[in-house]
Design an enzyme around this catalytic site. Sequence first.
Site: not given
Length: 172
Positions: A38, A113
């Site tokens: 990301c 993440c």
Amino acid sequence: MQPPSMYSKEIVNHFRNPRNVGRIRKANGIGKAGNLLCGDLMKLYLNVGLSKKGLKVIKDIKFETFGCIVAISNSSMLTTMVKGRTIEEAAAITKDDLVQKLGKPLPQIKLHCSLLAVDALHEAIYDYYAKAQLPIPEELEKEHQRIQKSLHTIEERHKEFVEFEEKLLKGP
Ligand code: FES
């Protein structure tokens, strides 16, 4: 407002009240990591000092994270897990340890993440070893190579994106 049900109470709590946010002016270990999927970034600052027993202990830790709910809550949680621990104990913490601490399993799509905070911590410990001219453990050296490669890729992508945008703004 009710927290989104896909996240545990722990995640929402750390996201809403993140602990140890900021910088340490005279940090003796600084780590930066990026997420390849990301492009989110995190910077982590350490103040490592000696305990009464002569062990290298994380006396203070702060972070800055440009990322999603999970990235921010993980960063906060990780700082609370390692503050006061030795650097060897901190370096041994894995993404899975962190995910477990956050309660409810993360949605598959958000698993990546959790790596951001652990990577930034490992880089800060690496930086501490390097600055203190201490021998760097082999595993940490391997991690460092991987994390630096990811950062380089993210920076290249960012450069391409900026060039593309500039071209668009200039017009045909
Ligand atoms: Fe980038 Fe979560 S979406 S770290």
